[in-house]
Design a protein around this motif. Sequence first.
Motif, mmCIF file in Angstrom:
data_model
loop_
_atom_site.group_PDB
_atom_site.id
_atom_site.type_symbol
_atom_site.label_atom_id
_atom_site.label_comp_id
_atom_site.label_asym_id
_atom_site.label_seq_id
_atom_site.Cartn_x
_atom_site.Cartn_y
_atom_site.Cartn_z
ATOM 1 N N ASP A 217 -3.402 7.149 7.246
ATOM 2 C CA ASP A 217 -4.212 6.724 8.395
ATOM 3 C C ASP A 217 -4.995 5.447 8.066
ATOM 4 O OD1 ASP A 217 -5.624 8.464 6.588
ATOM 5 O OD2 ASP A 217 -7.265 8.598 8.014
ATOM 6 N N SER A 218 -4.288 4.372 7.825
ATOM 7 C CA SER A 218 -4.947 3.096 7.539
ATOM 8 C C SER A 218 -5.820 2.644 8.701
ATOM 9 C CB SER A 218 -3.909 2.027 7.201
ATOM 10 O OG SER A 218 -2.832 2.052 8.117
ATOM 11 N N TYR A 219 -5.438 3.020 9.915
ATOM 12 C CA TYR A 219 -6.210 2.756 11.127
ATOM 13 C C TYR A 219 -6.080 3.972 12.050
ATOM 14 C CZ TYR A 219 -5.714 -2.050 9.475
ATOM 15 O OH TYR A 219 -5.717 -3.182 8.693
ATOM 16 N N SER A 220 -7.023 4.150 12.948
ATOM 17 C CA SER A 220 -6.942 5.266 13.896
ATOM 18 C C SER A 220 -5.668 5.197 14.724
ATOM 19 C CB SER A 220 -8.161 5.270 14.825
ATOM 20 O OG SER A 220 -9.350 5.444 14.108
ATOM 21 N N LEU B 210 0.740 -1.183 8.167
ATOM 22 C CA LEU B 210 1.254 -1.299 9.533
ATOM 23 C C LEU B 210 2.543 -0.513 9.753
ATOM 24 C CD1 LEU B 210 0.488 -5.089 10.090
ATOM 25 C CD2 LEU B 210 -0.832 -3.124 10.896
ATOM 26 N N GLY B 211 2.917 0.314 8.790
ATOM 27 C CA GLY B 211 4.044 1.217 8.997
ATOM 28 C C GLY B 211 5.405 0.567 9.018
ATOM 29 N N ASN B 212 5.572 -0.557 8.336
ATOM 30 C CA ASN B 212 6.883 -1.202 8.291
ATOM 31 C C ASN B 212 7.835 -0.515 7.311
ATOM 32 O OD1 ASN B 212 6.214 -3.338 10.145
ATOM 33 N ND2 ASN B 212 4.974 -4.234 8.513
ATOM 34 N N THR B 213 7.268 0.165 6.312
ATOM 35 C CA THR B 213 8.050 0.958 5.359
ATOM 36 C C THR B 213 7.421 2.341 5.278
ATOM 37 O OG1 THR B 213 6.710 0.351 3.423
ATOM 38 C CG2 THR B 213 8.536 -1.115 3.996
ATOM 39 N N SER B 214 8.250 3.369 5.223
ATOM 40 C CA SER B 214 7.715 4.736 5.224
ATOM 41 C C SER B 214 8.514 5.643 4.305
ATOM 42 C CB SER B 214 7.748 5.327 6.641
ATOM 43 O OG SER B 214 6.892 4.612 7.506
ATOM 44 N N TYR B 215 7.801 6.587 3.690
ATOM 45 C CA TYR B 215 8.419 7.647 2.889
ATOM 46 C C TYR B 215 7.817 8.977 3.309
ATOM 47 C CZ TYR B 215 10.308 4.092 -0.238
ATOM 48 O OH TYR B 215 10.997 3.034 -0.750
ATOM 49 N N LEU B 216 8.655 10.005 3.357
ATOM 50 C CA LEU B 216 8.213 11.363 3.644
ATOM 51 C C LEU B 216 8.633 12.261 2.491
ATOM 52 C CD1 LEU B 216 9.053 11.933 7.424
ATOM 53 C CD2 LEU B 216 6.833 12.366 6.367
ATOM 54 N N ALA B 217 7.672 12.939 1.882
ATOM 55 C CA ALA B 217 7.956 13.869 0.788
ATOM 56 C C ALA B 217 7.590 15.279 1.233
ATOM 57 C CB ALA B 217 7.164 13.488 -0.450
ATOM 58 N N VAL B 218 8.455 16.246 0.892
ATOM 59 C CA VAL B 218 8.244 17.644 1.249
ATOM 60 C C VAL B 218 8.049 18.451 -0.026
ATOM 61 C CG1 VAL B 218 9.173 19.667 2.430
ATOM 62 C CG2 VAL B 218 9.669 17.384 3.307
ATOM 63 N N LEU B 219 6.934 19.190 -0.080
ATOM 64 C CA LEU B 219 6.601 20.013 -1.235
ATOM 65 C C LEU B 219 6.518 21.474 -0.808
ATOM 66 C CD1 LEU B 219 5.546 17.082 -1.929
ATOM 67 C CD2 LEU B 219 3.754 18.177 -3.257
ATOM 68 N N ASP C 147 0.816 -1.215 0.000
ATOM 69 C CA ASP C 147 0.000 0.000 0.000
ATOM 70 C C ASP C 147 0.849 1.264 0.000
ATOM 71 O OD1 ASP C 147 -2.763 -1.059 0.218
ATOM 72 O OD2 ASP C 147 -2.000 -1.931 2.073
ATOM 73 N N ASN C 148 2.160 1.122 -0.049
ATOM 74 C CA ASN C 148 3.064 2.263 0.086
ATOM 75 C C ASN C 148 3.526 2.755 -1.281
ATOM 76 O OD1 ASN C 148 4.956 4.142 0.766
ATOM 77 N ND2 ASN C 148 6.013 2.883 2.271
ATOM 78 N N GLY C 149 2.796 3.721 -1.832
ATOM 79 C CA GLY C 149 3.164 4.284 -3.125
ATOM 80 C C GLY C 149 4.284 5.295 -3.066
ATOM 81 N N GLY C 150 4.805 5.549 -1.869
ATOM 82 C CA GLY C 150 5.915 6.488 -1.740
ATOM 83 C C GLY C 150 7.129 6.068 -2.549
ATOM 84 N N ALA C 151 7.301 4.755 -2.738
ATOM 85 C CA ALA C 151 8.429 4.267 -3.534
ATOM 86 C C ALA C 151 8.338 4.769 -4.971
ATOM 87 C CB ALA C 151 8.458 2.739 -3.508
ATOM 88 N N PRO D 31 -10.002 -3.970 20.213
ATOM 89 C CA PRO D 31 -11.024 -2.918 20.293
ATOM 90 C C PRO D 31 -11.269 -2.173 18.975
ATOM 91 C CG PRO D 31 -8.942 -2.070 21.060
ATOM 92 C CD PRO D 31 -8.686 -3.504 20.688
ATOM 93 N N LEU D 32 -10.674 -2.628 17.901
ATOM 94 C CA LEU D 32 -10.804 -1.960 16.600
ATOM 95 C C LEU D 32 -12.236 -2.062 16.068
ATOM 96 C CD1 LEU D 32 -8.717 -0.733 14.411
ATOM 97 C CD2 LEU D 32 -9.091 -2.908 13.247
ATOM 98 N N ARG D 33 -12.784 -0.917 15.666
ATOM 99 C CA ARG D 33 -14.136 -0.878 15.114
ATOM 100 C C ARG D 33 -14.099 -0.418 13.664
ATOM 101 N NH1 ARG D 33 -18.206 -1.384 18.963
ATOM 102 N NH2 ARG D 33 -17.364 -1.610 21.073
ATOM 103 N N ILE D 34 -15.225 -0.576 12.990
ATOM 104 C CA ILE D 34 -15.273 -0.320 11.555
ATOM 105 C C ILE D 34 -14.876 1.113 11.220
ATOM 106 C CG2 ILE D 34 -17.724 0.316 11.467
ATOM 107 C CD1 ILE D 34 -15.924 -1.903 8.888
ATOM 108 N N PHE D 35 -15.181 2.059 12.121
ATOM 109 C CA PHE D 35 -14.837 3.454 11.853
ATOM 110 C C PHE D 35 -13.365 3.768 12.122
ATOM 111 C CE2 PHE D 35 -19.427 4.174 11.795
ATOM 112 C CZ PHE D 35 -19.536 5.068 10.737
ATOM 113 N N ASP D 36 -12.612 2.780 12.591
ATOM 114 C CA ASP D 36 -11.172 2.957 12.765
ATOM 115 C C ASP D 36 -10.384 2.525 11.535
ATOM 116 O OD1 ASP D 36 -11.038 3.802 15.568
ATOM 117 O OD2 ASP D 36 -11.832 1.798 16.009
ATOM 118 N N VAL D 37 -11.054 1.961 10.547
ATOM 119 C CA VAL D 37 -10.382 1.329 9.410
ATOM 120 C C VAL D 37 -10.526 2.189 8.155
ATOM 121 C CG1 VAL D 37 -10.259 -0.760 7.995
ATOM 122 C CG2 VAL D 37 -10.881 -0.927 10.423
ATOM 123 N N GLY D 38 -9.429 2.407 7.452
ATOM 124 C CA GLY D 38 -9.473 3.132 6.191
ATOM 125 C C GLY D 38 -10.416 2.442 5.211
ATOM 126 N N ALA D 39 -11.209 3.241 4.505
ATOM 127 C CA ALA D 39 -12.259 2.708 3.632
ATOM 128 C C ALA D 39 -11.684 2.393 2.250
ATOM 129 C CB ALA D 39 -13.394 3.714 3.518
#
Length: 364
Positions: free
Chosen positions: A273-276, A353-362, A82-86, A198-206
């Motif tokens: 924010d894939s999850y709250s 789950l945040g195992n890979t991350s990219y940060l872009a600055v514009l 799910d990480n399109g930062g690459a 305790p995860l509920r449906i409103f905690d999950v990215g749609a």
Amino acid sequence: MVSIVGCGLTKLDRYYELSEKDLVSEAYKQLITKIKEYDQPDIVIVSSGYIDVLGKNILSSYKISSGLGLQNTKVMRIENGDNGGASILTAYSFIKSGVAKKVLLIGIDKFSDYPSKYVNEYLSYNLDNDYTYHVGITPHAYSALLMKRYMKKYNVDYEYFTKWPIKMHQNASENPLAYLKFKVDKNTVVNSQIVSDPLRIFDVGARADGASVVLVTADEVAKRYFDSPVKIDGIVGNIGAMNLSDPSLPSVAKARNELGDLPKRDVVYEIHDSYSIMAALEIEELKLAERGKGLDVVDSLDINLSGGLKARGYIGGGTAIYQLGEVFLHLTNQFKGKSANAEKGIILSNDDLGNTSYLAVLSR
């Protein structure tokens, strides 16, 4: 320097009657009608996490590019879950190095053709296939465990996490491209369906269907296409398994440390924010809030004004390209929803789950 000169974004929704190529074509039409002139890109990069397993589509970069009528160009698909930062980093690097002057970034994923049972099966492919996947653990279950640990460590109850979906749905209600364009209150969130306690449906990215295209160019040609291009000042990335025992996201922390202190004012953020619980941890790892208080600051930041993955919608590996387009629109005063008068934009892209991350600055 590297510039963004235009974008096209489809509304996120369920498109049973449209294919991936159809959705990309719609976004592409928007792009070519908005820029001053258009010629073919040197390279096309397709960012998609699931087009092969959900769309039964191999060699998708060629099929999509030829469907757009593109010829005499290089094409590739980048799969990073799910990480399109690459994909953004690759486009940036091609232009920064001089290999290309024009790169077309395409983000696409489509989830509505399958019931949730099958989609969740494919999402679990992101987990360790030697152990975790085969015992039936899902990303939802992992995020629920992470949420439990966070609640225990910081002595917060579930109501603390309701701040995020309430804010995201409020933002999405003003965004004409959002998937879930309705507001919710605390009672609705607290009493919603449990996914994995305790995860509920409103905690999950749609998860939704949608496409985005962004044209990235070298500075010297940028103004041929758009009078006020947005600069990509830099992009960094890192890896690190999320920590269940001491809730944290090392990959985000390491990427953030490469950039140094991040601003809180005159900046618009789009985070993953894939999850709250992921939203809370990401805000804390970016040092925008103290530990255990990430969701207490959401009203003081211009963050996920689109509605985020939670309510704007979540198109898998295409998400980061969509975010890139949204921040471009914010910085050029074209965003149609709740907007920010910002000088900079920061995009955080990671996997569920945040195992890979990219940060872009514009910047403007």
